[in-house]
Design an enzyme around this catalytic site. Structure first.
Site, short mmCIF file in Angstrom:
data_model
loop_
_atom_site.label_atom_id
_atom_site.label_comp_id
_atom_site.label_asym_id
_atom_site.label_seq_id
_atom_site.Cartn_x
_atom_site.Cartn_y
_atom_site.Cartn_z
N HIS A 1 -1.95 -7.94 7.43
CA HIS A 1 -2.70 -8.25 8.64
C HIS A 1 -3.16 -6.96 9.31
O HIS A 1 -2.39 -6.00 9.36
CB HIS A 1 -1.82 -9.03 9.63
CG HIS A 1 -1.44 -10.38 9.14
ND1 HIS A 1 -0.37 -10.60 8.29
CD2 HIS A 1 -1.99 -11.59 9.37
CE1 HIS A 1 -0.28 -11.89 8.03
NE2 HIS A 1 -1.25 -12.52 8.66
N ASP B 1 -3.52 16.52 -3.74
CA ASP B 1 -4.94 16.87 -3.86
C ASP B 1 -5.22 18.26 -3.32
O ASP B 1 -5.96 19.03 -3.94
CB ASP B 1 -5.80 15.83 -3.13
CG ASP B 1 -7.27 16.16 -3.24
OD1 ASP B 1 -7.77 16.30 -4.37
OD2 ASP B 1 -7.92 16.30 -2.18
N LEU C 1 -3.15 -8.58 1.45
CA LEU C 1 -2.62 -9.62 2.32
C LEU C 1 -1.97 -9.09 3.60
O LEU C 1 -1.30 -9.83 4.31
CB LEU C 1 -1.64 -10.51 1.55
CG LEU C 1 -2.27 -11.22 0.34
CD1 LEU C 1 -1.22 -12.01 -0.42
CD2 LEU C 1 -3.44 -12.09 0.74
N MET D 1 4.53 -1.90 5.71
CA MET D 1 3.48 -1.47 4.78
C MET D 1 2.68 -0.31 5.35
O MET D 1 2.25 0.58 4.61
CB MET D 1 2.57 -2.64 4.42
CG MET D 1 3.27 -3.75 3.64
SD MET D 1 4.20 -3.17 2.20
CE MET D 1 2.90 -2.46 1.21
#
Length: 166
Positions: free
Chosen positions: A85, A136, A83, A121
């Protein structure tokens, strides 16, 4: 049994009155300068830390690759988090700071835009993916590396105002 979500609609911006997921409409919001900073840490054995610091990893440039991955991840946040943008990001800064006391690395990300919604975010995604990439790139040296304390440090701009962790 049906649930009535109408009383929550003001607070739960990503749910409609029936409780269905929706993307928030930001089309009427004013574009403002938005900035967010996030952090996390990656803890490892002293030998692993020393090998990375010396540039002795079988996979190559651990820190450079992790930094680039964090930048790329911030730009792809809307593809990863359902959700969010898609936002035009004007600045992304990633730091991987050696911390011999962990031992490991402190990771910080700062993201900036001029848009209708914030970049929290994006900053959190940048830190997360930089940390995952560090793992990694170094897992051939050590499998017990720990990714810890990913959190928002600050945000500025927007209707909800500024936030800074205490």
């Amino acid at each position: 049994m049906t649930r009535d979500f109408s009383k929550f609609e003001q607070n739960l911006t990503h749910l409609d009155s029936e409780g269905a997921v929706k993307m928030v409409d930001v089309s009427t919001k004013v574009q403002t300068i938005r900035q967010a900073e996030a952090a996390g840490q990656v803890r490892m054995l002293p030998e692993t830390f020393e090998a990375i610091q010396r540039g002795n990893s079988p996979k190559g440039d651990v820190l450079g690759t992790a930094k680039l991955a964090g930048i790329m991840a911030a730009k792809q946040t809307a593809q990863l988090i359902p959700l969010c943008h898609p936002l035009p990001l004007q600045k992304i800064d990633i730091e991987l700071i050696p911390d011999p006391h962990l031992p490991g690395y402190q990771i910080r990300a700062m993201v900036k835009t001029k848009a209708e919604t914030g970049v929290e975010m994006e900053a959190l995604t940048a830190v997360s993916v930089a940390a995952l990439t560090l793992y990694d790139m170094a897992k051939a040296l050590e499998k017990s590396i720990s990714i810890e304390l990913i959190r928002l440090l600050s945000k500025s701009g927007g209707k909800s105002g500024d936030y800074m962790v205490k």
